[in-house]
Design an enzyme around this catalytic site. Structure first.
Site, PDB file in Angstrom:
ATOM      1  N   ASP A 198       3.739 -25.651 -14.287  1.00  0.00           N
ATOM      2  CA  ASP A 198       5.145 -26.022 -14.102  1.00  0.00           C
ATOM      3  C   ASP A 198       5.706 -25.421 -12.816  1.00  0.00           C
ATOM      4  O   ASP A 198       5.225 -24.397 -12.342  1.00  0.00           O
ATOM      5  CB  ASP A 198       6.006 -25.464 -15.252  1.00  0.00           C
ATOM      6  CG  ASP A 198       5.637 -26.060 -16.582  1.00  0.00           C
ATOM      7  OD1 ASP A 198       5.114 -27.183 -16.598  1.00  0.00           O
ATOM      8  OD2 ASP A 198       5.893 -25.381 -17.588  1.00  0.00           O
TER       9      ASP A 198
HETATM   10  N1  URA Z   1       2.433 -23.902 -20.487  1.00  0.00           N
HETATM   11  C1  URA Z   1       3.659 -23.967 -19.971  1.00  0.00           C
HETATM   12  O1  URA Z   1       4.646 -23.910 -20.702  1.00  0.00           O
HETATM   13  N2  URA Z   1       3.782 -24.096 -18.635  1.00  0.00           N
HETATM   14  C2  URA Z   1       2.735 -24.146 -17.787  1.00  0.00           C
HETATM   15  O2  URA Z   1       2.913 -24.249 -16.579  1.00  0.00           O
HETATM   16  C3  URA Z   1       1.450 -24.070 -18.343  1.00  0.00           C
HETATM   17  C4  URA Z   1       1.331 -23.954 -19.696  1.00  0.00           C
END
Ligand code: URA
Length: 242
Positions: free
Chosen positions: A109
């Site tokens: 993310d």
């Molecule tokens: N889980 C999440 O919530 N975000 C990420 O970037 C990877 C795994």
């Protein structure tokens, strides 16, 4: 500094000539590096950064596969380009890689940092990201407040996210707690959108910081934030064979 090879090997890697024939070309003054003629053997070439030309024509290592580990900072999208013009993870590596185009292997993310792989090898991406290969991914989540024993156990047993999807059993342990935050190391192998954050939400906790530290047994280690390195051949083979 990226991966380096000797000039004659670089020419051979381009497929233009054998290593021995490349040495002859160097001796004959037909080879230049970054625009300057080189007649000495064994000059180190940085792959992706140095331009090597034979008879004035720049060589491209078309078939060379690149496997990179980046320590992604918060504030970068895990795509090649972004419709909102935000910075991308590719922006962090492209100036070092010249004309080589790499793509993120999976996704972190925008607000997650840590270990992200990039490659120009589509088969590798498939092998590492396809759910059937069950690749473990380990994160450190900074969670607001405390964690209950029951919350930890629920994470370990699986929780419901995304309208009824039950996550598989996860490994989860508290590794630290200070300044009103708890730090939980959690290993999952699925890759649902924002899965770790949603798992904590499902047990009543909010993730305020998330870092990926491991994919399989390949670790981020002490790679500085925003920097990248080539994977070792051992790491590439391991990830492929999972
Ligand atoms: N889980 C999440 O919530 N975000 C990420 O970037 C990877 C795994």
């Amino acid at each position: 500094m990226g991966e380096t090879v000797r000039l004659q090997k670089y020419i051979a890697m381009s497929g233009l000539a054998s290593r021995r024939a490349a040495e002859a070309m160097i001796e004959e003054g037909r080879v230049s590096v970054n625009g300057k003629m080189v007649t000495e053997q064994g000059v180190k070439i940085e792959i992706g950064a140095d331009d090597v030309a034979v008879d004035g024509e720049i060589l491209k290592l078309k078939n060379k596969k690149y496997y990179i580990m980046l320590n992604k900072p918060v504030g970068y999208v895990s795509t090649v380009s972004d419709q909102f013009n935000r910075l991308t993870v590719v922006d962090l590596v492209k100036k070092d890689l010249g004309n080589v185009r790499v793509f993120p292997v999976g996704r972190l993310d925008y607000d997650t940092e840590g270990l992200l792989l990039l490659t120009n090898d589509g088969d590798f991406t498939y092998e590492v990201t396809h759910p059937k290969f069950n690749m473990d991914k380990t994160y450190i989540a900074a969670v607001k407040g405390g964690m209950t024993v029951s919350g930890m156990n629920k994470l370990r047993n699986g929780v419901y996210i995304d309208d009824g999807f039950k996550t598989s059993p996860a490994q989860a342990e508290i590794i630290d707690a200070y300044d009103g935050h708890t730090y939980v190391k959690i290993t999952i192998h699925e890759g649902k959108n924002r899965q770790v954050r949603k798992m904590f939400e499902a047990v009543g906790n909010t993730v305020v910081g998330l870092q990926r530290i491991k994919i399989g047994n390949v670790e981020l280690g002490n790679l500085p934030l925003g920097r990248w390195r080539h994977l070792t051949s051992h790491e590439v083979n391991y990830l492929r064979s999972k």
